[in-house]
Scaffold this motif. Structure first.
Motif, PDB file in Angstrom:
ATOM      1  N   ASP A  11      -8.079   3.431  -4.645  1.00  9.64           N
ATOM      2  CA  ASP A  11      -6.798   3.030  -5.236  1.00  9.64           C
ATOM      3  C   ASP A  11      -6.340   4.172  -6.143  1.00  9.64           C
ATOM      4  O   ASP A  11      -6.525   4.152  -7.356  1.00  9.64           O
ATOM      5  CB  ASP A  11      -6.996   1.723  -5.996  1.00  9.64           C
TER       6      ASP A  11
ATOM      7  N   ILE B  96     -13.087  -4.546  -9.031  1.00  8.77           N
ATOM      8  CA  ILE B  96     -13.215  -3.130  -9.334  1.00  8.77           C
ATOM      9  C   ILE B  96     -14.672  -2.704  -9.166  1.00  8.77           C
ATOM     10  O   ILE B  96     -15.574  -3.273  -9.771  1.00  8.77           O
ATOM     11  CB  ILE B  96     -12.739  -2.821 -10.760  1.00  8.77           C
TER      12      ILE B  96
ATOM     13  N   MET C  47     -11.624  -0.135  -5.348  1.00  2.00           N
ATOM     14  CA  MET C  47     -11.581  -1.585  -5.233  1.00  2.00           C
ATOM     15  C   MET C  47     -12.407  -2.046  -4.028  1.00  2.00           C
ATOM     16  O   MET C  47     -12.497  -1.347  -3.014  1.00  2.00           O
ATOM     17  CB  MET C  47     -10.144  -2.067  -5.053  1.00  2.00           C
TER      18      MET C  47
ATOM     19  N   PHE D 255      -5.235  -7.258 -10.158  1.00  5.67           N
ATOM     20  CA  PHE D 255      -6.295  -7.358  -9.161  1.00  5.67           C
ATOM     21  C   PHE D 255      -5.769  -7.633  -7.749  1.00  5.67           C
ATOM     22  O   PHE D 255      -6.503  -7.446  -6.777  1.00  5.67           O
ATOM     23  CB  PHE D 255      -7.309  -8.426  -9.555  1.00  5.67           C
TER      24      PHE D 255
ATOM     25  N   TRP E 198     -12.499  -5.352  -1.528  1.00  2.00           N
ATOM     26  CA  TRP E 198     -11.725  -6.526  -1.148  1.00  2.00           C
ATOM     27  C   TRP E 198     -12.484  -7.276  -0.062  1.00  2.00           C
ATOM     28  O   TRP E 198     -12.664  -6.785   1.043  1.00  2.00           O
ATOM     29  CB  TRP E 198     -10.357  -6.112  -0.618  1.00  2.00           C
TER      30      TRP E 198
END
Length: 404
Positions: free
Chosen positions: A168, A186, A175, A147, A177
Motif C-alpha cells: 500500500d 496492517i 496490508m 482499514f 487482506w
C-alpha cells in the motif's frame, strides 16, 4: 507392530495400483517411466525408493501443498515431490497417474510418442479465459488510510490460502487482506524512525518468502527487507532502488535496481531502460519488464543478452505493443502475462508470438468493473483466478477463471 507411517504408505501404494496405474521402483526422480515421453517418475512422500509414474506437465498453479502430515485434503490426490512447483510436497491428481496416459514401456520398443491427456492439452491453455468484470477484493472505498482503503497499491502477492498481501505504497504500509473480508490488517508500516528495520517508506513490491514471510522492496528506504513479524525483521539488501523482486526454486533472491542501468541504458538486447518487475522460471531464466523500452525481456541463465518476449515495437496500444509494462507472470507453458500499465489492460503473449492478446481490461481508463486506471501488478491464486493491483483506483480486482 506396524507403524502408522508404514500403514499409510501401504494404503497409499495400494490405492495407486488399484486405479490401473503403475509404480516406478528405484528410479531416478522424474526420469522417463512410460512409453509416453511426457511421463516421469514422481517421488511419493514417505515411500522409500518408490514413485508414481505420472504425466509431468500438470500446471503448478492448479496444485496445492500437502498438509502438515503430508496428507491431501482433496479426494483422489497423492502427495509427491514436484521439481517444477516448489521445494514443498504438493498434492497431485490421481487422474494423471494412470496407464491410459502413461502406458508401461514395452520390452523391445523404442517408442517415444508424446501423449497429452485431455485435461492438460495445449488447446486448453490457449482457451483459458477469465470473467471480464471483476470483483473488488481489497480497497475500493476511495483513496485513504482507513482499514478498508488503499492509497496507490503498487504490488500484490497471494498465498495458498488466498490471503492478499498488498504494498500500500503511499500509505507506507503492507496490508494483509483475507478472503471475503471488508477490511485489511496492517502487517508492516511506517514507524516514524527512519533507517530502522521496522520502518517501511513507500513500499512498492512484495513477494512471499519462507513461511509466507513478506519480502518488501522499501523504495523510500532504498533497501529490501524481509518481515518475519513485528519484532523480527531483516535487511537483505541496502542502497538499492528496487522495483522488482523474485525468488527462484533454489531460494536465490533476484532484485532489479532502476538506478544501476545508467551506464548501459538503451534499447539493445544487452541493455535495459527502467527495469521493474521480475519473474524467474525453473531453468533460472530471468524475465524483466523493461518498462521504459516498453517490452518484456527474457535472459537465459549465463546469457550475455536477452530476447524480446513481449512488446518491443515502441510504446503504443496495438496488440504488438506495450506502454510502460509493469507486473509480470510466466506460466508453465512459457506464456507471459503482463500488466500493460498505460494501456490499462493485462496482456498475454504466447511463447514465440509476435502479438499479444488482451486478457482483461483494455476498455479505457475508469473505475467500472471491466476497467483499470494504471494497473501495476498482477498475481494468481491456486485456482487460477487473476488478481490485479488497480493502482490509481486504489483497489485490488479479482477476475474469476471461467475456462481452462
Amino acid at each position: 507392530m506396524q507403524s502408522t507411517k508404514d500403514c499409510f504408505v501401504f494404503a497409499l501404494l495400494s490405492f495407486i495400483v488399484g486405479i490401473n496405474s503403475q509404480l516406478c521402483h528405484s528410479a531416478t526422480p522424474y526420469e522417463r517411466c512410460s512409453a509416453n515421453s511426457a511421463c516421469g517418475c514422481f517421488p511419493v512422500i514417505d515411500a522409500q525408493n518408490t514413485g508414481a509414474c505420472a504425466f509431468l506437465w500438470k500446471s503448478c498453479s492448479q496444485l496445492v501443498p500437502c498438509g502438515p502430515s503430508q496428507e491431501c485434503s482433496q479426494p483422489d490426490h497423492i502427495c509427491v515431490h514436484h521439481r517444477r512447483c516448489s521445494n514443498s510436497p504438493v498434492c497431485y491428481p490421481m487422474s494423471m497417474v494412470n496407464e491410459n496416459i502413461c502406458p508401461p514401456i514395452s520390452n523391445g520398443t523404442n517408442e517415444t510418442t508424446t501423449i497429452i491427456p485431455p485435461d492438460t492439452t495445449t488447446k486448453r491453455v490457449q482457451f483459458k479465459r477469465w470473467k471480464q468484470n471483476a470483483t473488488t477484493v481489497a480497497g475500493g472505498h476511495g483513496q485513504g488510510d482507513e482499514f478498508n482503503q488503499l492509497d496507490h497499491p503498487e504490488g500484490i502477492s497471494i498465498d495458498q490460502n488466498k490471503n492478499i498481501f498488498i504494498a500500500d505504497t503511499l500509505n507506507h504500509r503492507i496490508m494483509k487482506w483475507k478472503p471475503n473480508e471488508t477490511e485489511g490488517t496492517i502487517v508492516a508500516d511506517r514507524s516514524g524512525e527512519e533507517n530502522r528495520a521496522e520502518e517501511v517508506r513507500h513500499p512498492n513490491v512484495i513477494i512471499l518468502g519462507q513461511n509466507n514471510s513478506p519480502i518488501i522492496a522499501d523504495w523510500g528506504g532504498k533497501r529490501v527487507i524481509q518481515w518475519f513479524n513485528q519484532t523480527h525483521q531483516e535487511i537483505l539488501i541496502e542502497n538499492i532502488a528496487c522495483s522488482g523482486l523474485a525468488i527462484d526454486k533454489y531460494g536465490f533472491l533476484y532484485a532489479s535496481d532502476s538506478r544501476q542501468n545508467q551506464s548501459w541504458r538503451g534499447d539493445q538486447l544487452n541493455q535495459l531502460n527502467g527495469p521493474t518487475n521480475i519473474f524467474v522460471d525453473d531453468e533460472q531464466s530471468v524475465y524483466i519488464t523493461d518498462s521504459s523500452n516498453h517490452r518484456v525481456m527474457k535472459w537465459r541463465k549465463d546469457a550475455n543478452e536477452g530476447v524480446i518476449v513481449a512488446g518491443g515495437n515502441r510504446e503504443g496500444k496495438n496488440r504488438n505493443q506495450l506502454d510502460y509494462p509493469r507486473g509480470l507472470f510466466v506460466d508453465d507453458y512459457g506464456q507471459v502475462y503482463v500488466a500493460d500499465c498505460n494501456n490499462r489492460r493485462v496482456m498475454r503473449w504466447k511463447e514465440g508470438a509476435k502479438v499479444g492478446e488482451i486478457v482483461v481490461g483494455g476498455n479505457g481508463y475508469g473505475s467500472q468493473s471491466n476497467q483499470f486506471f494504471n494497473p501495476m501488478d498482477l498475481s494468481f491464486d491456486s485456482e487460477g483466478n487473476l488478481y490485479v493491483a488497480d493502482t490509481f483506483n486504489h483497489r485490488v480486482q479479482k477476475f474469476d477463471l471461467i475456462s481452462q
